[in-house]
Design an enzyme around this catalytic site. Structure first.
Site, PDB file in Angstrom:
ATOM      1  N   GLY A   1     -44.164  45.273 -42.490  1.00 21.69           N
ATOM      2  CA  GLY A   1     -43.284  45.443 -43.656  1.00 21.69           C
ATOM      3  C   GLY A   1     -43.810  46.515 -44.576  1.00 21.69           C
ATOM      4  O   GLY A   1     -44.674  47.305 -44.202  1.00 21.69           O
ATOM      5  N   ASN A   2     -43.295  46.569 -45.774  1.00 23.07           N
ATOM      6  CA  ASN A   2     -43.808  47.527 -46.759  1.00 23.07           C
ATOM      7  C   ASN A   2     -43.661  46.939 -48.160  1.00 23.07           C
ATOM      8  O   ASN A   2     -43.110  45.857 -48.328  1.00 23.07           O
ATOM      9  CB  ASN A   2     -43.106  48.884 -46.623  1.00 23.07           C
ATOM     10  CG  ASN A   2     -41.614  48.762 -46.812  1.00 23.07           C
ATOM     11  OD1 ASN A   2     -41.136  48.458 -47.898  1.00 23.07           O
ATOM     12  ND2 ASN A   2     -40.852  48.988 -45.738  1.00 23.07           N
TER      13      ASN A   2
END
Ligand code: CTP
Length: 401
Positions: free
Chosen positions: A206-207
């Protein structure tokens, strides 16, 4: 500009910018509006009620009752087509956000059924303070318009954001607000937030994106009358607005599919999401266990679909596609490449090098990149950034169509 037949209540609060209020009232009257002025008791220290009564040709109220007469704030609230609080001090903003009613301005505000526009004016640090920003968010969520403060020299001698816009500008904004919502009838597709690409049932790639910028854009477009489809990646943030329909997604594939459902019906497409560029080729059905071997497992990745590039290729002449570019080096060069390779109409560049810009925070510093121009803006709240971006899109999109 014609305000013929329109009733405007101008409320003045205790800010040094109150000295501009007589000129504001004069300009409304000149444009054909009928104006009634109300003031907080503090505002009378900055500008005289007598001057305002003379230019407005109406009695000026600054108390809920005077000489044993109760001033009918409900009547004023019903009389007005527009209630404009200009200048609005930090103190009044806080009261508006919290429903406090200890003066005539608050009483009229709480009883007003008309459109409400608020022009905050204060010192830069007061304007930027999280409590002031939070109050502005709350007030916006009630459906009111906050007119971003202008940049320039402030009463403190500092230079920054906090000035009340000039009276002529406020009159323009009021006209737009009363007579025309710039995005009425337009369909806007916005994506926002991160994506999560599953590795196994408990892990993902993810980020750090929060979706704040895209949510602010959705709210601003909706306040301007657009029907907004907001495709939102996994974030705890959300928004409720009668003109915003939210589709929640998790992965880049889901984000593409949800956006694609709405793409062809959309006039303006703003792709602010931090979409994963790669996803695991295989998602393990069971949790991947640590082994006794020293060798770390490797995860084979494949490219996700680039939503911006896909829509950039597919867009029709009436569609305006906006991408974002988050860069850490050679920012403008990379943003220009993205504009070109993804065939976007506009790229909003944010740099992680800039203090106050980036993930999860409330401020942003952007440069708008088009084929032949670069327009850099100072650090602003994400709400104000949203208003700058949307104003730019409206001008560019209207010129093109
Ligand atoms: N974007 C997209 N789909 C992807 C990746 C990115 O639609 N799979 C969009 C983003 O929403 C943004 C723009 O492309 O509007 C630029 O995203 P960014 O992450 O800055 O650039 P990338 O193209 O991913 O390139 P790089 O990561 O190498 O900078």
């Amino acid at each position: 500009m014609n305000f013929e037949g329109k009733h405007i209540v101008v409320a003045i609060t205790g800010s040094i910018a109150a000295y501009k209020a007589p000129e504001l009232v004069r300009q409304f009257i000149k444009a054909g509006a009928e104006v009634k002025v109300i003031m907080t008791p503090d505002a009378t220290k900055f500008v005289s009620p007598l001057v305002l009564a003379t230019v407005s040709k109406n009695e000026v109220l600054y108390q809920i009752s005077s000489d044993e007469v109760w001033n009918n704030h409900v009547e004023l609230g019903l009389w007005a087509d527009l209630f404009l609080i200009a200048p609005c001090s930090a103190n009044t903003l806080s009261k508006l956000a919290n429903g406090i009613c200890d003066n005539i301005v608050q009483a009229v505000y709480l009883s007003a059924r008309c459109k409400v526009a608020i022009a905050p004016a204060m010192d830069e640090d007061m304007y930027a303070h999280p409590s002031t920003q939070k109050n502005m968010d709350t007030i916006r969520s009630f459906g009111n318009i906050i007119i971003p403060a202008a940049f320039g020299e402030l009463a403190s001698g500092l230079i920054g954001q906090g000035r009340m816009p000039e009276p002529s500008e406020l009159v323009n904004i009021a006209h737009e607000f009363l007579f025309h919502k710039a995005l009425t009838g337009k369909k806007v597709l916005i994506n926002a937030g991160p994506t999560y690409e599953k590795i196994d049932p408990v892990r993902f790639i993810g980020n750090f994106a929060s979706g704040k910028m895209g949510i602010a854009l959705a709210q601003h477009c909706a306040n301007l009358g657009a029907e907004v489809q907001l495709v939102l990646g996994p974030t705890t943030l959300t928004i409720q607005h009668s003109h915003i329909n939210i589709t929640k997604v998790v992965s880049a594939d889901e984000m593409f599919n949800a956006c694609n459902t709405h793409f062809s019906a959309s006039d303006i497409i703003i792709l602010s999401a931090a979409v994963a560029d790669y996803k695991p080729v295989h998602i393990a059905e069971q949790k991947i266990k640590k082994t006794s071997s020293e060798e770390a497992p490797s995860i084979q990745l494949e490219k996700t679909k680039d939503i911006l590039a896909f829509f950039g290729k597919e867009k029709k002449a009436h569609q305006y596609v906006v991408g974002f570019a988050l860069e850490t080096n050679d920012e403008v060069k990379h943003a220009k490449e993205k504009l070109h390779t993804k065939n976007a109409n506009l790229i909003v560049l944010n740099s992680l090098q800039e203090e106050g810009a980036g993930f999860g925070i409330d401020t942003n510093k952007i440069t708008l990149i088009e084929k032949d121009s670069e327009l850099a803006f100072p650090l602003m709240s994400k709400k104000d950034v949203a208003s700058v971006i949307v104003d730019h899109i409206i001008k560019a999109h209207t010129c093109a169509n």
